[in-house]
Design a protein around this motif. Structure first.
Motif, PDB file in Angstrom:
ATOM      1  N   GLU A   1      34.008 -24.308 -79.302  1.00 46.26           N
ATOM      2  CA  GLU A   1      34.857 -23.359 -80.032  1.00 46.26           C
ATOM      3  C   GLU A   1      34.579 -21.917 -79.622  1.00 46.26           C
ATOM      4  OE1 GLU A   1      35.496 -24.330 -84.366  1.00 46.26           O
ATOM      5  OE2 GLU A   1      34.006 -25.849 -83.870  1.00 46.26           O
ATOM      6  N   CYS A   2      33.572 -21.717 -78.765  1.00 42.72           N
ATOM      7  CA  CYS A   2      33.284 -20.368 -78.269  1.00 42.72           C
ATOM      8  C   CYS A   2      34.200 -20.076 -77.081  1.00 42.72           C
ATOM      9  CB  CYS A   2      31.820 -20.293 -77.834  1.00 42.72           C
ATOM     10  SG  CYS A   2      31.435 -18.775 -76.945  1.00 42.72           S
ATOM     11  N   VAL A   3      34.855 -18.911 -77.083  1.00 41.94           N
ATOM     12  CA  VAL A   3      35.822 -18.619 -76.012  1.00 41.94           C
ATOM     13  C   VAL A   3      35.143 -18.516 -74.644  1.00 41.94           C
ATOM     14  CG1 VAL A   3      37.591 -17.508 -77.413  1.00 41.94           C
ATOM     15  CG2 VAL A   3      35.711 -16.130 -76.520  1.00 41.94           C
TER      16      VAL A   3
ATOM     17  N   LYS B   1      32.957 -17.760 -68.804  1.00 44.52           N
ATOM     18  CA  LYS B   1      31.937 -16.817 -68.335  1.00 44.52           C
ATOM     19  C   LYS B   1      30.530 -17.327 -68.608  1.00 44.52           C
ATOM     20  CE  LYS B   1      33.769 -12.437 -69.321  1.00 44.52           C
ATOM     21  NZ  LYS B   1      33.436 -11.238 -70.058  1.00 44.52           N
ATOM     22  N   CYS B   2      30.401 -18.147 -69.643  1.00 41.30           N
ATOM     23  CA  CYS B   2      29.060 -18.602 -70.027  1.00 41.30           C
ATOM     24  C   CYS B   2      28.778 -20.014 -69.537  1.00 41.30           C
ATOM     25  CB  CYS B   2      28.916 -18.542 -71.551  1.00 41.30           C
ATOM     26  SG  CYS B   2      27.239 -18.885 -72.111  1.00 41.30           S
ATOM     27  N   LYS B   3      27.849 -20.103 -68.577  1.00 43.60           N
ATOM     28  CA  LYS B   3      27.432 -21.396 -68.005  1.00 43.60           C
ATOM     29  C   LYS B   3      25.914 -21.355 -67.851  1.00 43.60           C
ATOM     30  CE  LYS B   3      31.460 -21.756 -65.036  1.00 43.60           C
ATOM     31  NZ  LYS B   3      31.927 -21.868 -63.663  1.00 43.60           N
TER      32      LYS B   3
ATOM     33  N   ALA C   1      22.024 -26.012 -77.823  1.00 40.92           N
ATOM     34  CA  ALA C   1      23.229 -26.798 -78.072  1.00 40.92           C
ATOM     35  C   ALA C   1      24.299 -26.537 -77.006  1.00 40.92           C
ATOM     36  CB  ALA C   1      23.773 -26.486 -79.463  1.00 40.92           C
ATOM     37  N   CYS C   2      24.484 -25.281 -76.601  1.00 44.19           N
ATOM     38  CA  CYS C   2      25.557 -24.976 -75.641  1.00 44.19           C
ATOM     39  C   CYS C   2      25.276 -25.627 -74.291  1.00 44.19           C
ATOM     40  CB  CYS C   2      25.724 -23.469 -75.490  1.00 44.19           C
ATOM     41  SG  CYS C   2      26.211 -22.670 -77.029  1.00 44.19           S
ATOM     42  N   ALA C   3      24.024 -25.562 -73.834  1.00 42.51           N
ATOM     43  CA  ALA C   3      23.682 -26.169 -72.543  1.00 42.51           C
ATOM     44  C   ALA C   3      23.830 -27.687 -72.622  1.00 42.51           C
ATOM     45  CB  ALA C   3      22.260 -25.796 -72.141  1.00 42.51           C
TER      46      ALA C   3
HETATM   47  S1  SF4 Z   1      25.576 -19.231 -75.447  1.00 39.67           S
HETATM   48 FE1  SF4 Z   1      27.047 -20.573 -76.471  1.00 39.67          FE
HETATM   49  S2  SF4 Z   1      27.863 -19.313 -78.120  1.00 39.67           S
HETATM   50 FE2  SF4 Z   1      26.869 -17.872 -76.712  1.00 39.67          FE
HETATM   51  S3  SF4 Z   1      28.501 -17.226 -75.317  1.00 39.67           S
HETATM   52 FE3  SF4 Z   1      27.533 -18.995 -74.372  1.00 39.67          FE
HETATM   53  S4  SF4 Z   1      28.759 -20.764 -75.029  1.00 39.67           S
HETATM   54 FE4  SF4 Z   1      29.257 -19.043 -76.395  1.00 39.67          FE
END
Ligand code: SF4
Lengths: 91, 364
Positions: free
Chosen positions: B327-329, B334-336, B351-353
């Motif tokens: 749910e994060c845009v 951009k975020c990996k 959690a995101c990774a």
């Molecule tokens: S770490 Fe998680 S919440 Fe933060 S920008 Fe990256 S995907 Fe989104």
């Protein structure tokens, strides 16, 4: 870094006038040092769970082997090996 | 049952799943507090095999993810000093600070060393009497004894050039904070097995009682997590609020008293800021007065500006269980893991990774 990995105590060294026990622990052949300060009754040939260089709990041999195998299968034993494993890998 | 083949006992896993399906009659949200459990749930595809009534919420259980931005900036600042060797667990290196990460500071010439254990940092201090050696001591209750031991060893060796930059986070106060947050609705908790190996189970009884939630101390392997979930659901369906120990093969009721003694020789509880969440009362360990010479915050005058968080990162909402990573845009855009914006994208326990690596297994 939150993992605790089971290994077998191979030898024990006494430091600081015998007050501190440091063990050499074998994790499937990889030998690392671990402090036994939190497990006063751990001895050679015992299996212990080691977290960041400190033994935190004794485990029985069967449990140790199962857990080690699981960690190996999921590829979580990198922290025992070369620290370079931590550096970013290419995707 | 595709991913089950990797389990050490696929038959048993199947039985737990069937038992969970038989037991559950209404929707429940269960939070697993430990990042190792999150990893296990996501990697093994357990989330999508659970019945739809069961929602797993991934808690703040990754010390790397909740280390305050300001402290990361301080570590980077220290690492840039000529006479300092900054030592750290590897997971911390890629965590973004406000301007850069420790890894970038290392590339720019900072003497930053990745260690497996804080005790190795004490050796480095011994070997480098002309340098200040600082260990970036993050962790949960599981890691606190090792960090404390490094201080005790340095003290015994009479080292004047060793200190720790400490950032400890404690699980029971975090569970309380999650329960008290009006936005998050959690029915039951899986507590972190290895934390209880050290601290025992006693802190959970008053929480379960007062807030009427089941808490099951659980291991991190797939079968452990499945059994823990089943135990929580049985309690929920029976309207119970007990503390149970799924991980009794490792966790003793009283924990490890020797480890607790070492912790409280060096540390005392204090309020602690959690990145993305804010301050939680009595949720961290600070260094006691008697070891103040080993406290990097006191030893060095680190004056840096307060920097804002990246506004795109919703890691706080994710760790409180209000939002899921997808749910994060910025998730996967951009975020990996190779270019993380927030800390939960860095550590494999974040959690995101976890979602990024195994996202093929999860329905968006
Ligand atoms: S770490 Fe998680 S919440 Fe933060 S920008 Fe990256 S995907 Fe989104």
């Amino acid at each position: 870094m939150c993992l605790a990995v089971p290994g077998k105590i191979k030898s024990i060294e006494h430091l600081y006038d015998g007050k501190v026990r440091m063990a050499k622990v074998s994790f499937g052949g990889i030998i690392k040092e671990a402090s036994l300060e939190m497990l006063p009754d751990a001895n050679i040939d015992d299996y212990v769970l080691v977290h960041v260089g400190v033994a935190i709990s004794k485990v029985d041999e069967k449990e140790a082997q199962k857990t080690f195998k699981y960690l190996e299968e999921i590829g979580e034993l990198g922290e025992l090996e070369d620290v370079d494993n931590y550096l970013p890998k290419k995707e | 049952m595709k991913y089950m083949s990797e389990y050490r006992d696929p038959e048993l896993a199947k039985q737990y799943l069937e038992e969970i399906k038989r037991t559950v009659t209404k929707p429940w949200s269960i939070m697993e507090v430990c990042g190792g459990q999150t990893h296990s749930l996501v990697k093994n595809g357990i989330i999508e095999m659970l019945p739809k009534e069961v929602t797993m919420i991934h808690g703040p259980g990754c010390p790397v993810c909740v280390t305050p931005l300001r402290l990361i900036d301080k570590a980077i600042h220290l690492a840039q000093q000529k006479n300092v060797i900054l030592c750290s667990f590897g997971d911390m290196l890629r965590v973004p600070g406000s301007e850069k990460s420790l890894l970038e500071a290392k590339a720019e010439g900072g003497d930053i060393r990745i260690l497996y254990s804080p005790l190795e940092a004490v050796k480095i201090a011994e070997e480098n009497p002309n340098k200040e050696v600082v260990f970036f001591a993050v962790g949960f209750e599981t890691t606190a004894p090792a960090n404390a031991l490094s201080v005790i060893h340095a003290h015994r060796k009479n080292l004047k050039n060793y200190s720790i930059l400490a950032s400890h986070v404690l699980v029971p106060p975090a569970i309380k904070a999650v329960i008290n947050d009006d936005e998050s609705k959690i029915d039951g908790f899986l507590a972190a097995g290895h934390v209880c190996t050290i601290m025992g189970n006693s802190e959970y009884y008053p929480i379960a009682n007062k807030h009427n939630v089941p808490i099951v101390v659980t291991g991190f392997e797939p079968l452990d997590v499945l059994q823990g979930i089943l135990m929580v659901i049985r309690q929920l369906e029976n309207k119970e609020n007990k503390v149970e120990n799924q991980y009794a093969r490792i966790v003793r009721e009283e924990g490890n008293p020797n480890a607790q003694q070492i912790i409280f020789d060096v540390f005392q509880t204090q309020n602690q800021t959690w990145r993305g969440i804010g301050e939680i009362p009595e949720s961290g360990y600070g260094i006691k007065e008697k070891y103040k010479d080993f406290d990097a915050i006191k030893k060095f005058d680190i004056t840096i500006k307060e920097a804002p968080e990246n506004p795109d990162c919703i890691s706080g909402l994710i760790m409180k269980g209000i939002k899921k990573p997808f749910e994060c845009v910025q998730f996967g855009k951009k975020c990996k893991p190779t270019s993380p914006i927030g800390a939960p994208m860095v550590s494999s326990e974040g959690a995101c990774a976890a979602y990024y690596h195994f996202s093929g297994l999860i329905e968006a």
